[in-house]
Design a protein around this motif. Structure first.
Motif, PDB file in Angstrom:
ATOM      1  N   PHE A 239       0.877  19.664  24.478  1.00  0.00           N
ATOM      2  CA  PHE A 239       0.605  21.026  23.962  1.00  0.00           C
ATOM      3  C   PHE A 239      -0.602  21.090  23.444  1.00  0.00           C
ATOM      4  N   GLN A 240      -1.247  22.190  23.546  1.00  0.00           N
ATOM      5  CA  GLN A 240      -2.644  22.717  23.089  1.00  0.00           C
ATOM      6  C   GLN A 240      -2.361  24.056  22.287  1.00  0.00           C
ATOM      7  N   TYR A 241      -3.242  24.090  21.262  1.00  0.00           N
ATOM      8  CA  TYR A 241      -3.355  25.260  20.585  1.00  0.00           C
ATOM      9  C   TYR A 241      -4.549  25.395  20.046  1.00  0.00           C
ATOM     10  N   PRO A 242      -5.345  26.417  20.125  1.00  0.00           N
ATOM     11  CA  PRO A 242      -5.458  27.454  20.560  1.00  0.00           C
ATOM     12  C   PRO A 242      -5.143  27.514  22.143  1.00  0.00           C
ATOM     13  N   ASP A 243      -4.549  28.596  22.796  1.00  0.00           N
ATOM     14  CA  ASP A 243      -4.385  28.284  24.120  1.00  0.00           C
ATOM     15  C   ASP A 243      -4.399  29.848  24.739  1.00  0.00           C
ATOM     16  N   ASP A 244      -5.264  30.002  25.893  1.00  0.00           N
ATOM     17  CA  ASP A 244      -5.426  31.025  26.686  1.00  0.00           C
ATOM     18  C   ASP A 244      -4.346  31.700  27.628  1.00  0.00           C
ATOM     19  N   GLY A 245      -3.418  30.865  27.866  1.00  0.00           N
ATOM     20  CA  GLY A 245      -2.364  31.121  28.503  1.00  0.00           C
ATOM     21  C   GLY A 245      -1.268  31.828  28.030  1.00  0.00           C
ATOM     22  N   GLY A 288       5.675  11.440  24.919  1.00  0.00           N
ATOM     23  CA  GLY A 288       4.408  10.790  25.008  1.00  0.00           C
ATOM     24  C   GLY A 288       3.564  11.198  23.683  1.00  0.00           C
ATOM     25  N   LYS A 289       2.589  10.647  23.484  1.00  0.00           N
ATOM     26  CA  LYS A 289       1.755  10.775  22.258  1.00  0.00           C
ATOM     27  C   LYS A 289       1.039  12.094  22.383  1.00  0.00           C
ATOM     28  N   ALA A 290       1.081  13.007  21.334  1.00  0.00           N
ATOM     29  CA  ALA A 290       0.310  14.227  21.591  1.00  0.00           C
ATOM     30  C   ALA A 290      -0.971  14.205  20.642  1.00  0.00           C
ATOM     31  N   ASP A 291      -1.938  15.212  20.973  1.00  0.00           N
ATOM     32  CA  ASP A 291      -3.105  15.401  20.443  1.00  0.00           C
ATOM     33  C   ASP A 291      -2.831  16.426  19.168  1.00  0.00           C
ATOM     34  N   LEU A 292      -2.908  15.671  17.948  1.00  0.00           N
ATOM     35  CA  LEU A 292      -2.460  16.662  16.910  1.00  0.00           C
ATOM     36  C   LEU A 292      -3.308  17.575  16.169  1.00  0.00           C
ATOM     37  N   THR A 293      -4.552  17.491  16.931  1.00  0.00           N
ATOM     38  CA  THR A 293      -5.607  18.518  16.196  1.00  0.00           C
ATOM     39  C   THR A 293      -5.122  19.873  16.574  1.00  0.00           C
ATOM     40  N   THR A 297      -4.995  22.923  13.895  1.00  0.00           N
ATOM     41  CA  THR A 297      -5.430  24.180  14.012  1.00  0.00           C
ATOM     42  C   THR A 297      -4.566  25.227  13.832  1.00  0.00           C
ATOM     43  N   LEU A 298      -3.291  25.022  14.314  1.00  0.00           N
ATOM     44  CA  LEU A 298      -2.398  26.044  14.144  1.00  0.00           C
ATOM     45  C   LEU A 298      -1.990  26.306  12.578  1.00  0.00           C
ATOM     46  N   LEU A 299      -1.819  25.069  11.933  1.00  0.00           N
ATOM     47  CA  LEU A 299      -1.591  25.240  10.441  1.00  0.00           C
ATOM     48  C   LEU A 299      -2.665  25.641   9.650  1.00  0.00           C
ATOM     49  N   ARG A 300      -3.849  25.312   9.873  1.00  0.00           N
ATOM     50  CA  ARG A 300      -5.014  26.113   9.362  1.00  0.00           C
ATOM     51  C   ARG A 300      -5.384  27.364   9.380  1.00  0.00           C
ATOM     52  N   GLU A 301      -4.940  27.836  10.824  1.00  0.00           N
ATOM     53  CA  GLU A 301      -5.360  29.455  11.120  1.00  0.00           C
ATOM     54  C   GLU A 301      -4.049  30.276  10.907  1.00  0.00           C
ATOM     55  N   ASN A 302      -3.085  29.847  10.475  1.00  0.00           N
ATOM     56  CA  ASN A 302      -1.796  30.508  10.120  1.00  0.00           C
ATOM     57  C   ASN A 302      -1.311  30.084   8.667  1.00  0.00           C
ATOM     58  N   PRO A 303      -2.288  30.157   7.689  1.00  0.00           N
ATOM     59  CA  PRO A 303      -1.622  29.708   6.498  1.00  0.00           C
ATOM     60  C   PRO A 303      -0.523  30.568   5.836  1.00  0.00           C
ATOM     61  N   ASP A 304      -0.170  31.622   6.539  1.00  0.00           N
ATOM     62  CA  ASP A 304       0.781  32.130   5.745  1.00  0.00           C
ATOM     63  C   ASP A 304       2.280  32.055   6.384  1.00  0.00           C
ATOM     64  N   ASN A 305       2.060  31.401   7.714  1.00  0.00           N
ATOM     65  CA  ASN A 305       3.250  30.805   8.329  1.00  0.00           C
ATOM     66  C   ASN A 305       3.900  29.473   8.168  1.00  0.00           C
ATOM     67  N   LYS A 306       5.154  29.333   7.884  1.00  0.00           N
ATOM     68  CA  LYS A 306       5.718  28.178   7.625  1.00  0.00           C
ATOM     69  C   LYS A 306       6.315  27.545   8.948  1.00  0.00           C
ATOM     70  N   PHE A 307       5.895  26.073   8.824  1.00  0.00           N
ATOM     71  CA  PHE A 307       5.989  25.354  10.252  1.00  0.00           C
ATOM     72  C   PHE A 307       7.129  24.137   9.763  1.00  0.00           C
ATOM     73  N   LEU A 308       8.033  23.837  10.451  1.00  0.00           N
ATOM     74  CA  LEU A 308       8.913  22.581  10.389  1.00  0.00           C
ATOM     75  C   LEU A 308       8.564  21.955  11.438  1.00  0.00           C
ATOM     76  N   LEU A 320       0.757  12.350  11.394  1.00  0.00           N
ATOM     77  CA  LEU A 320       1.573  13.572  11.101  1.00  0.00           C
ATOM     78  C   LEU A 320       1.685  13.523   9.709  1.00  0.00           C
ATOM     79  N   CYS A 321       2.038  12.552   8.950  1.00  0.00           N
ATOM     80  CA  CYS A 321       1.729  12.371   7.321  1.00  0.00           C
ATOM     81  C   CYS A 321       0.527  12.815   6.761  1.00  0.00           C
ATOM     82  N   VAL A 322      -0.460  12.303   7.347  1.00  0.00           N
ATOM     83  CA  VAL A 322      -1.834  12.768   6.660  1.00  0.00           C
ATOM     84  C   VAL A 322      -1.901  14.282   6.940  1.00  0.00           C
ATOM     85  N   ILE A 323      -1.568  14.886   7.982  1.00  0.00           N
ATOM     86  CA  ILE A 323      -1.786  16.304   8.173  1.00  0.00           C
ATOM     87  C   ILE A 323      -0.703  17.003   7.104  1.00  0.00           C
TER      88      ILE A 323
END
Ligand code: FIX
Ligand code: ZN
Length: 426
Positions: A239-245, A288-293, A297-308, A320-323
């Motif tokens: 999974f990648q974000y940002p994504d142009d698809g 499989g192991k994900a690239d958490l970059t 990015t998703l968390l940084r660019e969307n500070p007014d959104n909540k993510f579980l 993930l804990c560090v993030i």
């Protein structure tokens, strides 16, 4: 709810007192189970329960092929009771049932008052055929001390749609989560056609303002219908974000704005490789192991959104804990699927508490069969209690003292309070 007793304010400064207090608090605290695949009775056949369902859980299907000579074709042509018989004989009688999924069946039967030493499958079947589903729901909620569960609700499922449209979803202990895998992961293959069939004016590539508006309308209608605790999707490790698809356009133009506007968090379950072995059907998914970059990015660019967020790879858990330390719009939850084994739950729970203190949701059950609430929570409560004991003990060792009510407060937050505050806070 915080269950206090008159001794709650007594100082705990001795280790044996600490052990019994933690065990008591962890076992008596009611739990909100934030991710399951359970359903309330109006959803009919979607609500699975009973010994044959327990034995044919997909975790056990994956295990039976390793120990039996049965072919995929033979297995899938069997009836459910025949499959259950094979799994019982292979994994419980011909071999000792020590995997976590096998052990869970034994824990559950024992907690239900059945004699596990008899090894008599027909005796267990008789117990379930003498019980009504409504009574069994009460038994299971009482046994597991779970107050409410969040379902996984697919707005495209023909079995679910009429129940939602009727407005009567029955037992209020079952709450909704709006699952969006069809929309996000299969928009071009199937989501588009299904939206069109429902009269949403979308285009096949989801590339116009008009389409975004229509998808938002779809989400809004379902949010009003389900009153979901959150919207959710499972995603592959790449999974990648940002994504142009399509995924990126859906995230940026539809889901994130609606999630913000309605204050409905977006749950990301990252790391599943679907159908690694399609012959195993539902049991054939891998990890499989994900690239958490991308998550950063998703968390940084969307500070007014909540993510579980929960992740399926052990290798991703520390990152993930560090993030989590960097973004307060992230709530980490549960030990998902292949992470839901005692040794890994213990490791992850300790890691999270050491890095994030009490600001996480340590576990969800992912129960697919109602009965499983009993074992999944019994096993997890034990591990969470052990980790908490170790942490409180290290404080008491240097002279800190605790009260029972402080321990109750902490456990209450872990088992439901953090979820409520995350949903309701701004
Ligand atoms: O995507 C999910 O919600 C997963 O939990 C399931 O698809 C999976 O099959 C499961 O049951 C894991 O525990
Ligand atoms: Zn799940």
């Amino acid at each position: 709810m915080n269950q206090q007793n008159p001794n709650s304010d007594l100082k705990i400064d001795a280790i044996d007192q600490l052990k019994s207090t933690i065990t008591d608090v962890v076992n008596t605290q009611e739990i909100t189970d934030i991710h399951t695949h359970l359903f309330s009775p109006p959803f009919g056949e979607l609500l699975l329960w009973g010994i044959d369902e327990l034995l044919t859980y997909h975790y056990l299907i994956a295990e039976v092929f390793r120990k039996s000579d049965v072919s995929y074709q033979q297995f899938w042509s069997m009836t459910k009771p025949q499959q259950a018989d094979l799994i019982w004989q292979t994994l419980f009688i011909d071999n000792s049932p020590i995997s976590e999924a096998c052990r869970g069946v034994i824990t559950t039967l024992d907690a239900l008052g059945l004699d596990v030493s008899s090894r008599n499958l027909n005796e267990y079947r008789a117990y379930f055929s003498d019980t009504s589903v409504e009574d069994f729901i009460d038994t299971v909620f009482a046994q597991s001390n779970v107050s409410n569960v969040v379902m996984t609700n697919d707005p495209f499922d023909p079995l679910e749609i009429p129940v939602w449209e009727s407005g009567d979803t029955g037992d209020k202990r079952f709450e909704a989560a709006l699952r969006m895998d069809v929309l996000i992961n299969t928009y071009e293959e199937s989501g588009y056609d299904q939206l069109k069939a429902l009269d949403y004016d979308v285009d096949p590539k989801l590339s116009s303002e008009k389409s975004y508006k229509e998808v938002r309308r779809f989400l809004e209608i379902w949010i009003q219908r389900m009153n979901p605790k959150y919207m959710a999707v499972s995603l592959p490790p790449d999974f990648q974000y940002p994504d142009d698809g399509v995924l990126g356009r859906l995230f940026d133009n539809c889901i994130l704005p609606v999630s913000r506007e309605f204050n409905v968090p977006f749950a990301l379950m990252i790391g599943v490789k679907r159908a690694v072995n399609p012959q195993l059907r539902m049991a054939g998914d891998g990890t499989g192991k994900a690239d958490l970059t991308s998550l950063e990015t998703l968390l940084r660019e969307n500070p007014d959104n909540k993510f579980l967020v929960t992740l399926l790879s052990r290798e991703n858990q520390h990152e993930l804990c560090v993030i989590g330390r960097k973004f307060k719009n992230l709530m980490i939850f549960g030990c998902w699927w292949f992470m839901n084994n005692p040794s890994i739950i213990e490791e992850i729970t300790r890691e999270r508490i050491e890095l994030l203190g009490l600001s996480v949701i340590p576990q969800h059950s992912d129960a697919r069969i109602l009965d499983q609430l009993i074992y999944k929570w019994k096993h997890s409560r034990q591990i969470i209690a052990d980790v908490l004991f170790e942490k409180y003990q290290s404080l008491i060792d240097v002279g800190w003292s605790l009260t029972k009510s402080e321990i109750e407060r902490d456990v209450n937050n872990l088992f439901g309070g953090n979820f409520d505050k995350f949903l309701n806070g701004n």
